[in-house]
Design a protein around this motif. Sequence first.
Motif, PDB file in Angstrom:
ATOM      1  N   UNK A   1      55.380  16.822 -25.362  1.00 15.44           N
ATOM      2  CA  UNK A   1      55.960  18.168 -25.390  1.00 15.44           C
ATOM      3  C   UNK A   1      56.189  18.621 -26.824  1.00 15.44           C
ATOM      4  N   UNK A   2      56.759  17.732 -27.651  1.00 15.68           N
ATOM      5  CA  UNK A   2      57.003  18.057 -29.053  1.00 15.68           C
ATOM      6  C   UNK A   2      55.690  18.418 -29.744  1.00 15.68           C
ATOM      7  N   UNK A   3      54.659  17.631 -29.497  1.00 19.51           N
ATOM      8  CA  UNK A   3      53.356  17.863 -30.119  1.00 19.51           C
ATOM      9  C   UNK A   3      52.756  19.194 -29.698  1.00 19.51           C
ATOM     10  N   UNK A   4      52.784  19.478 -28.412  1.00 17.61           N
ATOM     11  CA  UNK A   4      52.115  20.683 -27.918  1.00 17.61           C
ATOM     12  C   UNK A   4      52.897  21.947 -28.225  1.00 17.61           C
ATOM     13  N   UNK A   5      54.207  21.825 -28.386  1.00 17.13           N
ATOM     14  CA  UNK A   5      54.977  22.988 -28.846  1.00 17.13           C
ATOM     15  C   UNK A   5      54.638  23.309 -30.299  1.00 17.13           C
ATOM     16  N   UNK A   6      54.376  22.282 -31.078  1.00 14.09           N
ATOM     17  CA  UNK A   6      54.034  22.479 -32.486  1.00 14.09           C
ATOM     18  C   UNK A   6      52.588  22.954 -32.638  1.00 14.09           C
TER      19      UNK A   6
ATOM     20  N   UNK B   1      50.052  24.539 -30.115  1.00 16.58           N
ATOM     21  CA  UNK B   1      49.743  25.047 -28.764  1.00 16.58           C
ATOM     22  C   UNK B   1      48.278  24.913 -28.373  1.00 16.58           C
ATOM     23  N   UNK B   2      47.382  24.815 -29.353  1.00 18.65           N
ATOM     24  CA  UNK B   2      45.957  24.685 -29.024  1.00 18.65           C
ATOM     25  C   UNK B   2      45.657  23.370 -28.313  1.00 18.65           C
ATOM     26  N   UNK B   3      46.610  22.435 -28.332  1.00 16.53           N
ATOM     27  CA  UNK B   3      46.404  21.141 -27.675  1.00 16.53           C
ATOM     28  C   UNK B   3      46.983  21.100 -26.269  1.00 16.53           C
ATOM     29  N   UNK B   4      47.366  22.246 -25.743  1.00 17.22           N
ATOM     30  CA  UNK B   4      48.088  22.292 -24.478  1.00 17.22           C
ATOM     31  C   UNK B   4      47.338  21.597 -23.346  1.00 17.22           C
ATOM     32  N   UNK B   5      46.006  21.638 -23.368  1.00 16.09           N
ATOM     33  CA  UNK B   5      45.236  21.050 -22.272  1.00 16.09           C
ATOM     34  C   UNK B   5      44.737  19.639 -22.580  1.00 16.09           C
ATOM     35  N   UNK B   6      45.118  19.079 -23.698  1.00 15.17           N
ATOM     36  CA  UNK B   6      44.695  17.715 -24.035  1.00 15.17           C
ATOM     37  C   UNK B   6      45.394  16.734 -23.106  1.00 15.17           C
ATOM     38  N   UNK B   7      44.663  15.836 -22.464  1.00 12.01           N
ATOM     39  CA  UNK B   7      45.290  14.906 -21.510  1.00 12.01           C
ATOM     40  C   UNK B   7      46.235  13.920 -22.201  1.00 12.01           C
ATOM     41  N   UNK B   8      47.229  13.483 -21.420  1.00 10.36           N
ATOM     42  CA  UNK B   8      48.282  12.608 -21.937  1.00 10.36           C
ATOM     43  C   UNK B   8      48.225  11.255 -21.223  1.00 10.36           C
ATOM     44  N   UNK B   9      48.533  10.191 -21.976  1.00  9.79           N
ATOM     45  CA  UNK B   9      48.442   8.846 -21.428  1.00  9.79           C
ATOM     46  C   UNK B   9      49.605   8.001 -21.929  1.00  9.79           C
ATOM     47  N   UNK B  10      50.033   7.054 -21.081  1.00 16.35           N
ATOM     48  CA  UNK B  10      51.023   6.057 -21.475  1.00 16.35           C
ATOM     49  C   UNK B  10      50.295   4.825 -22.032  1.00 16.35           C
TER      50      UNK B  10
ATOM     51  N   UNK C   1      44.808  10.086 -30.163  1.00 16.18           N
ATOM     52  CA  UNK C   1      45.998   9.765 -30.947  1.00 16.18           C
ATOM     53  C   UNK C   1      46.807   8.715 -30.210  1.00 16.18           C
ATOM     54  N   UNK C   2      47.051   7.563 -30.835  1.00 17.34           N
ATOM     55  CA  UNK C   2      47.862   6.506 -30.243  1.00 17.34           C
ATOM     56  C   UNK C   2      49.169   6.400 -31.016  1.00 17.34           C
ATOM     57  N   UNK C   3      50.200   7.009 -30.466  1.00 18.10           N
ATOM     58  CA  UNK C   3      51.500   7.067 -31.133  1.00 18.10           C
ATOM     59  C   UNK C   3      51.746   8.452 -31.687  1.00 18.10           C
ATOM     60  N   UNK C   4      52.453   9.291 -30.917  1.00 17.31           N
ATOM     61  CA  UNK C   4      52.663  10.695 -31.324  1.00 17.31           C
ATOM     62  C   UNK C   4      53.952  10.770 -32.150  1.00 17.31           C
ATOM     63  N   UNK C   5      53.902  10.220 -33.327  1.00 15.65           N
ATOM     64  CA  UNK C   5      55.047  10.134 -34.226  1.00 15.65           C
ATOM     65  C   UNK C   5      55.173  11.395 -35.074  1.00 15.65           C
ATOM     66  N   UNK C   6      56.313  11.531 -35.746  1.00 13.34           N
ATOM     67  CA  UNK C   6      56.458  12.634 -36.702  1.00 13.34           C
ATOM     68  C   UNK C   6      55.373  12.569 -37.762  1.00 13.34           C
TER      69      UNK C   6
END
Length: 434
Positions: A43-48, A50-59, A6-11
């Motif tokens: 944080x917003x995404x993973x709170x919504x 939770x199954x994605x809690x371990x998905x790596x994050x990138x800038x 996912x590129x751009x974690x928008x609403x």
Amino acid sequence: MKKYAICGVSNRVLTMFIGPLVNEFSRGNEIVGLLDADPLRFQVCKEKYPSLIHVPEFLPEQFEEMNEQTKPDCIIVAGRDDTHVDYILKALQHNVDVITEKPMVTTAADARRVMEAEADSEAEVVVTFNYRYSPFHRKIKEMILEGKLGRITSVDLNWYIDTFHGSSYFRRWNRDRDISGGLSIHKSTHHFDLVNWWLGQKPEEVFAYGSLNYFGPEGELNPQKVPSRFCGTCDVQDSCAYFRRWNPRSGSSQVRDDHLLAGVFEEIPYTSYRPDACIYDEEIAIEDTYVAAVKYDGGSLLSYSINFSAPYEGYRLAINGTKGRLETTEFHEPSRIPFQYPEQTIEYFPLFGARETIELVKNPGGHGGGDPLLLEDLFLGPDPARSYPILAGAEAGAYSIAVGEGVWRSVKEKKPIKIEELLLPSKIAGQLNG
């Protein structure tokens, strides 16, 4: 297992893509990476979800690292409009497929770069024009393909954006043409693509007028000329008609939208960005009203208008052909319409014969039932029962953007704009500009 980054974690991506991938389409699909400029969005995404809690994050500057580490089969691009082009080009360079929100990019020059990159890549681009999937829009396409209208001579399309939705563009980053391309690109590409697809023709030339009538410092309903205000902290809220229409004094939220904040009192889930800037700010320099005429290579003509501060949301459409005419009117967002309105039908008038009224079964889901069908085509493959193509590619994205850019350029330059000149191959454009 097909892997998505996912590129751009928008609403928008949270509700339109991540939710369905985590739920309805989890079998055979997996989200392997999240990329965004604002770490709070992770944080917003993973709170919504939770199954994605371990998905790596990138800038954003870590795109290459994300690609190497997660090896996605496809990226989903749904961040701020001006970020799309970099992600799309990098993905194509690595032969990674792209699903992108509209607009594909913000300029015709970048649209050409995408088409050139796609031609050199083993991957492909899909632009998520969900308006194509509405049952009424599909029926109109089918009627044209069946020849019920004959050769299409002209299209009249008048679009209305209500005071809630319309004003939101002037509170958010969309107000900056360098970021969004202006509303003739950010919003109207939906409409131009729809007409392009119905006609099966390419736009050749556009001439337009436009102006800023409702928003900006000279807006007639501006309660006070003060720079750089925010709705949540403004001391003249009670004098602002737009604010009072959608935000009761109690602070409770009245309305919901899948990609807008419900009200300016909500907690703002961004680190250094506020989506509640004043709609009367002095830096607003885009238009909120357009009328345009577009000529097509197959001889059809389009008369188009859009108003971003209307009492209700919807459109009125008429298509004329050598064998007949159709008319339809749609009212969007019924929860925001304060009066009774008729159910949508398609009225067909053969050139010689009796009128027909066509009623259709409506699909559940967003954008007139278009979103669920689009998602099925994206994640299950195109519907084999459908006899015509409907998913949009890079070329469709490019021509919709070129018309939108042609609109605002025509407004500024006061002359007709040739579409192909906007989409010249980058090498030729560089030679001409040099």
